[in-house]
Design an enzyme around this catalytic site. Structure first.
Site, PDB file in Angstrom:
ATOM      1  N   LYS A  60       1.191  -1.094  -0.189  1.00 57.51           N
ATOM      2  CA  LYS A  60       0.115  -0.314  -0.427  1.00 57.51           C
ATOM      3  C   LYS A  60       0.778   0.976   0.000  1.00 57.51           C
ATOM      4  O   LYS A  60       0.791   2.012  -0.822  1.00 57.51           O
ATOM      5  CB  LYS A  60      -0.737  -0.349   1.224  1.00 57.51           C
ATOM      6  CG  LYS A  60      -1.782  -1.093   1.520  1.00 57.51           C
ATOM      7  CD  LYS A  60      -2.890  -1.055   2.419  1.00 57.51           C
ATOM      8  CE  LYS A  60      -2.262  -0.656   3.809  1.00 57.51           C
ATOM      9  NZ  LYS A  60      -1.503  -2.344   4.311  1.00 57.51           N
ATOM     10  N   ARG A 103      -9.866   0.319   9.072  1.00 54.55           N
ATOM     11  CA  ARG A 103      -9.433  -0.954   9.722  1.00 54.55           C
ATOM     12  C   ARG A 103     -10.475  -1.530  10.688  1.00 54.55           C
ATOM     13  O   ARG A 103     -10.421  -3.347  11.061  1.00 54.55           O
ATOM     14  CB  ARG A 103      -7.740  -0.668   9.849  1.00 54.55           C
ATOM     15  CG  ARG A 103      -7.040  -0.794   9.920  1.00 54.55           C
ATOM     16  CD  ARG A 103      -6.058  -0.593  10.698  1.00 54.55           C
ATOM     17  NE  ARG A 103      -4.389  -1.318  10.312  1.00 54.55           N
ATOM     18  CZ  ARG A 103      -3.714  -0.894  10.011  1.00 54.55           C
ATOM     19  NH1 ARG A 103      -3.913   0.539   8.929  1.00 54.55           N
ATOM     20  NH2 ARG A 103      -2.684  -1.433   9.659  1.00 54.55           N
ATOM     21  N   ARG A 123      11.577  -5.314   5.547  1.00 57.00           N
ATOM     22  CA  ARG A 123      11.575  -3.661   4.731  1.00 57.00           C
ATOM     23  C   ARG A 123      12.803  -3.283   6.187  1.00 57.00           C
ATOM     24  O   ARG A 123      12.966  -3.620   6.762  1.00 57.00           O
ATOM     25  CB  ARG A 123      10.340  -3.432   4.760  1.00 57.00           C
ATOM     26  CG  ARG A 123      10.190  -2.347   4.714  1.00 57.00           C
ATOM     27  CD  ARG A 123       8.991  -1.714   4.449  1.00 57.00           C
ATOM     28  NE  ARG A 123       7.792  -2.017   6.308  1.00 57.00           N
ATOM     29  CZ  ARG A 123       6.504  -2.093   6.202  1.00 57.00           C
ATOM     30  NH1 ARG A 123       5.570  -1.344   5.519  1.00 57.00           N
ATOM     31  NH2 ARG A 123       5.976  -2.141   7.225  1.00 57.00           N
ATOM     32  N   ARG A 182      11.360  -0.754  10.860  1.00 49.28           N
ATOM     33  CA  ARG A 182      10.257  -0.314  12.072  1.00 49.28           C
ATOM     34  C   ARG A 182      10.185  -1.236  13.154  1.00 49.28           C
ATOM     35  O   ARG A 182      10.648  -2.807  12.314  1.00 49.28           O
ATOM     36  CB  ARG A 182       9.558  -0.491  10.678  1.00 49.28           C
ATOM     37  CG  ARG A 182       8.853   0.531  10.376  1.00 49.28           C
ATOM     38  CD  ARG A 182       7.362   0.667   9.572  1.00 49.28           C
ATOM     39  NE  ARG A 182       6.094   0.554   9.822  1.00 49.28           N
ATOM     40  CZ  ARG A 182       5.219   0.026  10.062  1.00 49.28           C
ATOM     41  NH1 ARG A 182       5.487   0.617   8.438  1.00 49.28           N
ATOM     42  NH2 ARG A 182       4.186  -0.067   9.601  1.00 49.28           N
ATOM     43  N   ARG A 239       0.363  -8.173  13.665  1.00 56.93           N
ATOM     44  CA  ARG A 239      -0.838  -7.389  12.695  1.00 56.93           C
ATOM     45  C   ARG A 239      -1.468  -8.687  11.840  1.00 56.93           C
ATOM     46  O   ARG A 239      -2.473  -7.490  11.732  1.00 56.93           O
ATOM     47  CB  ARG A 239       0.414  -6.638  12.532  1.00 56.93           C
ATOM     48  CG  ARG A 239       1.789  -5.616  13.057  1.00 56.93           C
ATOM     49  CD  ARG A 239       2.189  -5.223  12.617  1.00 56.93           C
ATOM     50  NE  ARG A 239       2.386  -4.587  11.649  1.00 56.93           N
ATOM     51  CZ  ARG A 239       3.015  -4.179  10.225  1.00 56.93           C
ATOM     52  NH1 ARG A 239       4.588  -4.509  11.053  1.00 56.93           N
ATOM     53  NH2 ARG A 239       3.119  -3.643   8.900  1.00 56.93           N
TER      54      ARG A 239
HETATM   55  P1  AP5 Z   1       5.008  -1.546   1.921  1.00 58.86           P
HETATM   56  O1  AP5 Z   1       4.220  -0.836   0.638  1.00 58.86           O
HETATM   57  O2  AP5 Z   1       6.186  -0.599   2.682  1.00 58.86           O
HETATM   58  O3  AP5 Z   1       3.662  -2.368   2.560  1.00 58.86           O
HETATM   59  P2  AP5 Z   1       2.499  -1.629   3.504  1.00 58.86           P
HETATM   60  O4  AP5 Z   1       1.322  -2.177   2.397  1.00 58.86           O
HETATM   61  O5  AP5 Z   1       2.748  -0.004   3.388  1.00 58.86           O
HETATM   62  O6  AP5 Z   1       2.972  -2.139   4.379  1.00 58.86           O
HETATM   63  P3  AP5 Z   1       2.771  -1.494   6.446  1.00 58.86           P
HETATM   64  O7  AP5 Z   1       3.624  -2.739   7.005  1.00 58.86           O
HETATM   65  O8  AP5 Z   1       2.818   0.388   5.719  1.00 58.86           O
HETATM   66  O9  AP5 Z   1       1.165  -1.576   6.390  1.00 58.86           O
HETATM   67  P4  AP5 Z   1      -0.010  -1.247   8.103  1.00 58.86           P
HETATM   68  O10 AP5 Z   1      -1.450  -1.211   7.229  1.00 58.86           O
HETATM   69  O11 AP5 Z   1       0.332  -2.863   8.436  1.00 58.86           O
HETATM   70  O12 AP5 Z   1       1.446  -0.446   8.795  1.00 58.86           O
HETATM   71  P5  AP5 Z   1       0.521   0.678   9.042  1.00 58.86           P
HETATM   72  O13 AP5 Z   1       2.036   1.902   9.156  1.00 58.86           O
HETATM   73  O14 AP5 Z   1      -0.445   1.189   8.562  1.00 58.86           O
HETATM   74  O15 AP5 Z   1       5.473  -2.938   1.467  1.00 58.86           O
HETATM   75  C1  AP5 Z   1       6.775  -3.899   2.014  1.00 58.86           C
HETATM   76  C2  AP5 Z   1       7.945  -4.360   1.907  1.00 58.86           C
HETATM   77  O16 AP5 Z   1       7.761  -4.784   0.875  1.00 58.86           O
HETATM   78  C3  AP5 Z   1       9.089  -3.383   1.451  1.00 58.86           C
HETATM   79  O17 AP5 Z   1      10.266  -3.993   1.812  1.00 58.86           O
HETATM   80  C4  AP5 Z   1       8.839  -3.003   0.430  1.00 58.86           C
HETATM   81  O18 AP5 Z   1       9.288  -2.701  -0.452  1.00 58.86           O
HETATM   82  C5  AP5 Z   1       8.347  -4.152   0.009  1.00 58.86           C
HETATM   83  N1  AP5 Z   1       6.834  -4.549  -1.604  1.00 58.86           N
HETATM   84  C6  AP5 Z   1       5.872  -3.516  -2.125  1.00 58.86           C
HETATM   85  N2  AP5 Z   1       5.606  -4.091  -2.619  1.00 58.86           N
HETATM   86  C7  AP5 Z   1       6.624  -4.819  -3.926  1.00 58.86           C
HETATM   87  C8  AP5 Z   1       6.352  -5.934  -4.938  1.00 58.86           C
HETATM   88  N3  AP5 Z   1       5.057  -5.901  -5.664  1.00 58.86           N
HETATM   89  N4  AP5 Z   1       7.482  -6.842  -4.784  1.00 58.86           N
HETATM   90  C9  AP5 Z   1       8.127  -6.624  -3.771  1.00 58.86           C
HETATM   91  N5  AP5 Z   1       8.325  -6.076  -2.934  1.00 58.86           N
HETATM   92  C10 AP5 Z   1       7.529  -5.515  -1.962  1.00 58.86           C
HETATM   93  O19 AP5 Z   1       0.702   0.818   9.912  1.00 58.86           O
HETATM   94  C11 AP5 Z   1       1.194   0.080  11.242  1.00 58.86           C
HETATM   95  C12 AP5 Z   1       0.745   0.182  13.013  1.00 58.86           C
HETATM   96  O20 AP5 Z   1      -0.335   1.737  13.227  1.00 58.86           O
HETATM   97  C13 AP5 Z   1      -0.750  -0.533  12.807  1.00 58.86           C
HETATM   98  O21 AP5 Z   1      -0.468  -1.728  13.151  1.00 58.86           O
HETATM   99  C14 AP5 Z   1      -1.770   0.133  13.937  1.00 58.86           C
HETATM  100  O22 AP5 Z   1      -0.802  -0.324  15.379  1.00 58.86           O
HETATM  101  C15 AP5 Z   1      -1.699   1.254  13.574  1.00 58.86           C
HETATM  102  N6  AP5 Z   1      -2.501   2.041  12.782  1.00 58.86           N
HETATM  103  C16 AP5 Z   1      -2.609   2.293  11.388  1.00 58.86           C
HETATM  104  N7  AP5 Z   1      -3.327   2.861  11.053  1.00 58.86           N
HETATM  105  C17 AP5 Z   1      -4.617   2.147  11.836  1.00 58.86           C
HETATM  106  C18 AP5 Z   1      -6.363   2.457  11.973  1.00 58.86           C
HETATM  107  N8  AP5 Z   1      -6.879   2.930  11.054  1.00 58.86           N
HETATM  108  N9  AP5 Z   1      -6.682   2.247  13.385  1.00 58.86           N
HETATM  109  C19 AP5 Z   1      -5.836   1.860  13.915  1.00 58.86           C
HETATM  110  N10 AP5 Z   1      -4.546   1.554  14.314  1.00 58.86           N
HETATM  111  C20 AP5 Z   1      -3.830   2.180  13.364  1.00 58.86           C
END
Ligand code: AP5
Length: 207
Positions: A16, A87, A121, A150, A161
């Site tokens: 994402k 979420r 990552r 991270r 997660r």
């Molecule tokens: P990347 O693009 O970084 O993945 P992502 O889907 O953005 O994953 P996140 O871990 O950032 O999502 P998340 O939803 O858990 O975290 P968030 O920060 O929102 O890609 C991942 C890796 O793969 C990278 O190394 C990239 O290079 C590689 N990659 C990407 N595409 C690829 C491909 N096609 N092929 C090969 N490699 C590839 O949330 C973190 C925390 O915040 C949560 O756990 C929660 O505690 C809190 N939080 C956030 N939002 C909320 C909410 N709405 N409500 C409550 N708590 C929340």
């Protein structure tokens, strides 16, 4: 600034963040990401404690706090790509009250791939760009040396997660499958291939 209103859904590690960044650049949109907003405010004291406590455990941060962040960010943007929200079903209801969506992108990726991607990552603390130890390292040695992992990308937290995603966020995806702008994207492909599919879907639905 573009006026497309785009939601991107998918499990942690589905890509994402990677694809949202491209969308924001290509269409000149605001990238609204609750994960980054919470990381920037991880030590903010609230009546429920700090965001850090929830994030380091891989749990969801309380809705009140996250809803407020999203409402404020969307109110100042014409077009946006919303990443990491909603979420759970209560966040879906909140979002429906404050905005409409043109496109809902769902990146689908298998669980084994998700764990590999998150554990590998690395993040550039200066630019926020994401890299991967196997698939995508920066050419610049200075950038390579400053990359960090991270806190919530340790394998045990990653698994928690993914469990929280399955329990709370899969019903959110089921909900949006009926939306007229919904499109499922094969997120297992290379980042460029995923991007091609996304661009085509957005152009078709917003032209
Ligand atoms: P990347 O693009 O970084 O993945 P992502 O889907 O953005 O994953 P996140 O871990 O950032 O999502 P998340 O939803 O858990 O975290 P968030 O920060 O929102 O890609 C991942 C890796 O793969 C990278 O190394 C990239 O290079 C590689 N990659 C990407 N595409 C690829 C491909 N096609 N092929 C090969 N490699 C590839 O949330 C973190 C925390 O915040 C949560 O756990 C929660 O505690 C809190 N939080 C956030 N939002 C909320 C909410 N709405 N409500 C409550 N708590 C929340």
């Amino acid at each position: 600034m573009g006026d497309q209103q785009i939601l991107i859904l998918g499990a942690p590690g589905a890509g994402k963040g990677t694809q949202s960044k491209r969308l924001a650049e290509e269409y000149d949109l605001e990238h609204v990401t609750t994960g980054d907003a919470l990381r920037e405010n991880r030590d903010m004291e609230t009546e429920h404690g700090t965001p850090r406590e929830y994030m380091e455990a891989g749990e969801l941060v309380p809705d009140e706090l996250v809803n407020e962040i999203v409402e404020e960010a969307l109110s100042s943007a014409d077009g946006y790509v919303l990443d990491g929200y909603p979420r759970n079903e209560s966040q879906v209801e909140y979002l429906q009250r404050i905005t409409d969506l043109d496109v809902v992108l769902h990146l689908e990726v298998s669980e084994e791939t998700l764990v590999d991607r998150l554990a590998g990552r690395r993040v550039d603390p200066e630019t926020g760009d994401n890299y991967h130890v196997e698939f995508d390292m920066p050419d610049d040695e200075e950038v390579r040396e400053r990359l960090i992992q991270r806190e919530d990308d340790q394998e045990e937290t990653v698994r928690e997660r993914l469990r929280v995603f399955e329990e709370n966020t899969e019903p959110v995806i089921d909900h949006y499958e009926d939306h007229e702008g919904y499109v499922r994207i094969d997120g297992e492909q290379s980042p460029d291939e995923v991007w091609e599919e996304i661009k085509e879907a957005v152009d078709e639905r917003t032209a």
